[in-house]
Design a protein around this motif. Structure first.
Motif, PDB file in Angstrom:
ATOM      1  N   GLY A 161       0.866  -1.195   0.048  1.00  0.00           N
ATOM      2  CA  GLY A 161       0.063  -0.068  -0.192  1.00  0.00           C
ATOM      3  C   GLY A 161       0.673   1.320  -0.068  1.00  0.00           C
ATOM      4  O   GLY A 161       1.939   1.410  -0.412  1.00  0.00           O
ATOM      5  N   ARG A 190      -3.165  -4.797  -0.924  1.00  0.00           N
ATOM      6  CA  ARG A 190      -3.841  -4.083   0.075  1.00  0.00           C
ATOM      7  C   ARG A 190      -3.727  -2.742   0.122  1.00  0.00           C
ATOM      8  O   ARG A 190      -2.529  -2.125  -0.419  1.00  0.00           O
ATOM      9  N   SER A 191      -4.948  -2.189   0.432  1.00  0.00           N
ATOM     10  CA  SER A 191      -4.803  -0.825   0.481  1.00  0.00           C
ATOM     11  C   SER A 191      -4.758  -0.165  -0.965  1.00  0.00           C
ATOM     12  O   SER A 191      -5.287  -0.552  -1.879  1.00  0.00           O
ATOM     13  N   TYR A 195      -8.454  -4.495   2.370  1.00  0.00           N
ATOM     14  CA  TYR A 195      -8.810  -3.243   3.079  1.00  0.00           C
ATOM     15  C   TYR A 195      -8.651  -1.889   1.908  1.00  0.00           C
ATOM     16  O   TYR A 195      -7.653  -1.086   2.167  1.00  0.00           O
ATOM     17  N   SER A 196      -9.226  -2.115   0.906  1.00  0.00           N
ATOM     18  CA  SER A 196      -9.270  -1.269  -0.368  1.00  0.00           C
ATOM     19  C   SER A 196     -10.431  -0.768  -0.672  1.00  0.00           C
ATOM     20  O   SER A 196     -11.548  -0.889   0.041  1.00  0.00           O
ATOM     21  N   THR A 197     -10.495   0.065  -1.900  1.00  0.00           N
ATOM     22  CA  THR A 197     -11.680   0.661  -2.099  1.00  0.00           C
ATOM     23  C   THR A 197     -11.802   0.831  -3.921  1.00  0.00           C
ATOM     24  O   THR A 197     -10.944   0.436  -4.508  1.00  0.00           O
ATOM     25  N   ASN A 202     -11.795  -7.176   4.525  1.00  0.00           N
ATOM     26  CA  ASN A 202     -11.537  -5.866   5.199  1.00  0.00           C
ATOM     27  C   ASN A 202     -11.831  -6.160   6.687  1.00  0.00           C
ATOM     28  O   ASN A 202     -12.820  -6.975   7.011  1.00  0.00           O
ATOM     29  N   ASP A 261     -11.614  -0.009  10.215  1.00  0.00           N
ATOM     30  CA  ASP A 261     -10.898   0.668   9.591  1.00  0.00           C
ATOM     31  C   ASP A 261     -10.947   2.157   9.458  1.00  0.00           C
ATOM     32  O   ASP A 261     -11.861   2.708   9.070  1.00  0.00           O
ATOM     33  N   VAL A 309      -9.489   3.515   5.243  1.00  0.00           N
ATOM     34  CA  VAL A 309     -10.461   3.181   4.299  1.00  0.00           C
ATOM     35  C   VAL A 309     -11.643   2.699   4.899  1.00  0.00           C
ATOM     36  O   VAL A 309     -11.387   1.449   5.094  1.00  0.00           O
ATOM     37  N   HIS A 348      -6.574  -1.356   9.662  1.00  0.00           N
ATOM     38  CA  HIS A 348      -5.908  -1.186   8.369  1.00  0.00           C
ATOM     39  C   HIS A 348      -4.583  -1.450   8.488  1.00  0.00           C
ATOM     40  O   HIS A 348      -3.718  -0.724   8.793  1.00  0.00           O
TER      41      HIS A 348
END
Length: 299
Positions: free
Chosen positions: A35, A118-119, A143-145, A243, A247, A250, A275
């Motif tokens: 990340g 990740r991220s 744990y991303s978006t 995730n 967090d 994110v 996170h």
């Protein structure tokens, strides 16, 4: 610092990517993409070892502007541009970073790979899966978006830490890392100060360029890439989204949106996880990932 483990690949565009390889040379390849401001050593040794012990060939890379990979020459965005999410015209994007990951896969001749990010690394991995599906066997997004500003946004308390003055020496870097990690770690997996001090020290010692400018340019790449939801809809690789529900950088809504966008994605929410991927959580996450990979390989 084990610099003797580092390898380098110069990609066709001139970017030099630093990477390491663990596990059997004939193992099924897995590529780990870290990340924002994270070098390849920030992946938990227990996580990497668990994948390697299962027979996978684990490849970790330093993204551009981090670790021992190429640092961009363009000036970083100023604070106002970052706060207003107005990237400089000469910024690179997540697509450019995805080209680096794809270029490393092709340089090593190991595709298709199981791709784990990740991220920010999850965003990069998503982009590779969407744009270069022939290189991706499975996708794991941690744990991303999606880039949609309505989801996955940092808590207000996190912004204060993001905007704090950057460290100027190793001691300051360790303190800043411990402060941010304690804030992001979640409720069930608190900070291990010894473990995280080692991570921060190693990252500082491996940094081959201006870390502050590099991190600013990476953050700018995220902002320059905008909402990627329409692209995520095109992903065909079997996908696992992971995730935590605690967090602070994110928000969990980012994971929900990611899983909703990618057709057939499986979504796992871990109670108390923030996170962060500490050693205390590494084996549990590794079990989820290995099960996902083996489920697809068995088809």
């Amino acid at each position: 610092m084990r610099e003797d483990l580092d390898r380098f690949a110069v990609l066709p565009g001139g970017t030099r990517v630093c990477f390491r390889v663990d596990g059997p040379s004939d193992g099924v390849p897995v590529l780990l993409v870290a990340g924002l401001a994270e070098d390849l050593t920030t992946w938990s040794d227990q996580f990497v070892s668990a994948l390697a012990a299962t027979g996978f060939r684990v490849i970790r890379m330093d993204n551009r502007d981090c670790g021992r990979s190429t640092y961009a020459t363009a000036p970083p965005p100023n604070t106002l541009r970052q706060l207003l999410a107005r990237p400089r015209p000469d910024s690179y994007t997540l697509a450019d970073m995805a080209d680096d990951a794809a270029g490393l896969i092709e340089h090593l001749g190991v595709g298709p790979v199981h791709l784990i990010g990740r991220s920010m690394g999850g965003m990069i991995a998503q982009t590779v899966a969407a744009r270069r599906p022939e290189l991706v066997t499975t996708l794991t997004s941690m744990y991303s978006t999606t880039g949609d500003t309505k989801v996955g946004q940092p808590a207000l308390s996190t912004w204060a830490l993001i905007c704090a003055p950057p460290p100027s020496d190793r001691v300051g870097a360790v303190r800043a890392h411990l402060r941010m990690t304690a804030h992001l770690a979640g409720t069930a997996y608190p900070l291990d100060e010894t473990e995280e001090t080692e991570h921060a020290t190693t990252t500082w010692d491996r940094t081959a360029g201006d870390a502050v400018a590099g991190t600013s340019r990476q953050l700018q790449a995220i902002q320059a890439s905008g909402d990627r939801t329409d692209e995520l809809v095109t992903i065909t690789a079997p996908t696992l989204v992971i995730n935590g529900d605690r967090d602070r950088i994110v928000a969990p809504s980012g994971g929900v949106a990611t899983a909703a966008a990618i057709p057939g994605a499986r979504h796992v929410i871990i109670p108390g996880m923030g996170h962060h991927l500490p050693d205390a959580l590494a084996l549990r996450i590794a079990d989820l990932v290995v099960a996902h990979l083996e489920r697809v390989m068995a088809r």
